[in-house]
Design an enzyme around this catalytic site. Structure first.
Site, short mmCIF file in Angstrom:
data_model
loop_
_atom_site.label_atom_id
_atom_site.label_comp_id
_atom_site.label_asym_id
_atom_site.label_seq_id
_atom_site.Cartn_x
_atom_site.Cartn_y
_atom_site.Cartn_z
N GLU A 51 0.82 -1.21 0.00
CA GLU A 51 0.00 0.00 0.00
C GLU A 51 0.85 1.26 0.00
O GLU A 51 0.53 2.24 -0.66
CB GLU A 51 -0.96 0.00 1.20
CG GLU A 51 -2.04 -1.07 1.13
CD GLU A 51 -2.94 -0.92 -0.10
OE1 GLU A 51 -2.96 0.16 -0.71
OE2 GLU A 51 -3.62 -1.89 -0.43
N TYR A 139 -6.46 6.76 3.54
CA TYR A 139 -6.60 5.68 2.57
C TYR A 139 -5.88 4.41 3.03
O TYR A 139 -6.46 3.32 3.07
CB TYR A 139 -6.08 6.07 1.18
CG TYR A 139 -5.85 4.82 0.37
CD1 TYR A 139 -6.93 4.14 -0.17
CD2 TYR A 139 -4.58 4.26 0.25
CE1 TYR A 139 -6.76 2.93 -0.82
CE2 TYR A 139 -4.40 3.06 -0.40
CZ TYR A 139 -5.48 2.40 -0.94
OH TYR A 139 -5.31 1.21 -1.56
N ASP A 157 -9.93 5.49 -2.58
CA ASP A 157 -8.77 5.94 -3.35
C ASP A 157 -9.26 6.60 -4.64
O ASP A 157 -10.46 6.73 -4.86
CB ASP A 157 -7.85 4.76 -3.68
CG ASP A 157 -8.38 3.95 -4.83
OD1 ASP A 157 -9.61 3.75 -4.87
OD2 ASP A 157 -7.61 3.54 -5.70
N CYS A 212 -12.67 1.28 -15.79
CA CYS A 212 -13.16 2.67 -15.65
C CYS A 212 -11.96 3.59 -15.45
O CYS A 212 -11.86 4.29 -14.45
CB CYS A 212 -14.12 2.75 -14.48
SG CYS A 212 -15.06 4.29 -14.40
N CYS A 219 -15.98 1.08 -21.42
CA CYS A 219 -17.32 0.85 -20.89
C CYS A 219 -17.96 -0.45 -21.39
O CYS A 219 -18.83 -1.00 -20.74
CB CYS A 219 -18.22 2.04 -21.21
SG CYS A 219 -17.60 3.60 -20.54
N CYS A 222 -17.62 -3.06 -18.83
CA CYS A 222 -17.95 -2.68 -17.46
C CYS A 222 -19.23 -3.35 -16.95
O CYS A 222 -20.27 -3.32 -17.62
CB CYS A 222 -18.11 -1.16 -17.35
SG CYS A 222 -18.39 -0.62 -15.65
N CYS A 228 -24.81 2.87 -15.35
CA CYS A 228 -23.92 4.02 -15.16
C CYS A 228 -24.54 5.33 -15.65
O CYS A 228 -24.88 5.48 -16.82
CB CYS A 228 -22.60 3.77 -15.89
SG CYS A 228 -21.41 5.12 -15.70
#
Length: 312
Positions: A51, A139, A157, A212, A219, A222, A228
């Site tokens: 991270e 985060y 995030d 995305c 798309c 997705c 969306c």
DNA sequence: AATTCGGGGTC
DNA sequence: GACCCAGAATT
């Protein structure tokens, strides 16, 4: 689907929203990348290291460095016994070397304050214990709680912000600053059941990273395409970009990086000001950058006679 | 709320 | 060349 326990969420989430969240989770189960820090045998320390490295740095560049790092320092104690200079050197070209410095400090604090075990598992204190560590902000604290300990956390995030912004609000890109309003909305979407919450966090992040994406959203791949708001509106708002990128060439940031790169490669202290590879840098700027690196304790003047510096 | 802090792949 | 990337700390 089993009913969540009595503790009702602050904001009720409509069935429609739950269906979208589940669609992302299902997509993630099928499409998730096999990243080393996602494996079942990865320790909380491994997750924490990943991270920190992933802050502002793409996965592809992090992975090889992470592997080396974990082989060399498989535990916080191992890193704590090493030097900051070794940590910064092993950081290589990942950028933002202060992250390496803070990660090293983080390891020492974990050893001193937590007996060498990464904190964060405690349902009440976990968040605060993580936030108290160097280099860990909102985060990363949430990410460690979710991905290292499997706890329900509001992970937010840039990827997740973009996915929510587009799919739910029709906004092409997230605002520069996170508002309480945005955080509350994101929190309401996180499933109550911990395992699902983790899957949603990892899945929406992965969706933002692979599908995305900021520039050219794919798309057609997705799982949220039919729901969306942004896609339905014709994907507006990508052309406007008065973001004003910060100059890079010739910046203090670049010069600091170049100085640090020299010292990373060197096996002995170096008189940086007399260096051929830095000839094109104005003396004033070079001095300023050296000074700021010293202030940051990333480097130190180790031979005053020769004016030679080394990694702090 | 605005700045500073690396570096490299990608469009 | 501009843009973007699993942000944090400081002012």
């Amino acid at each position: 689907m089993p009913k969540p326990p009595q503790a009702a969420p602050l904001t009720r989430v409509a069935p429609h929203d739950e269906a979208m969240v589940e669609a992302v989770i299902d997509w993630f189960v099928a499409e998730a990348r096999d990243l080393p820090w996602r494996r079942a045998d990865c320790t909380p320390w491994g997750v924490l290291v990943s991270e920190i490295m992933l802050q502002q740095t793409p996965v592809a560049r992090v992975e090889p460095v992470w592997r080396e790092w974990m082989l060399r320092w498989p535990t916080p104690a191992a890193l704590a016994e090493s030097t900051q200079a070794d940590a910064v050197r092993a950081w290589g070209r990942l950028g933002y070397p202060r992250r390496a410095q803070r990660l090293w400090e983080c390891a020492r604090v974990i050893v001193e304050r937590h007996g060498g075990d990464v904190p964060g598992a405690d349902p009440d204190l976990g968040e605060a214990e993580l936030l108290a560590l160097p280099g860990i902000g909102d985060y990363t604290a949430a990410a460690v709680r979710a991905f290292a300990f499997g706890e329900r956390a509001v992970v937010l995030d840039t990827n997740i912000r973009r996915v929510i912004g587009r799919a739910w609000h029709g906004q092409a890109l997230p605002a520069a600053h996170l508002t309480k309003r945005e955080r509350d909305f994101a929190a309401a979407l996180v499933p109550e059941v911990a395992t699902e919450a983790v899957a949603w966090s990892a899945g929406s992040m992965e969706l933002g990273a692979l599908v995305c994406t900021a520039r050219v959203a794919r798309c057609e791949e997705c799982p949220l395409a039919t729901e969306c708001v942004w896609l339905a509106a014709g994907k507006p708002g990508l052309e406007e970009a008065p973001k004003r990128t910060q100059a890079w060439h010739g910046s203090d940031r670049q010069v600091r990086g170049r100085v640090l790169a020299v010292l990373r490669e060197a096996s002995a202290p170096v008189n940086v000001t007399g260096l051929a590879v830095l000839e094109d840098v104005e003396p004033g700027q070079l001095d300023r950058c050296i000074g700021s690196l010293v202030d940051d304790r990333l480097i130190a003047l180790v031979d005053e006679q020769k004016g030679a510096y080394a990694l702090g």
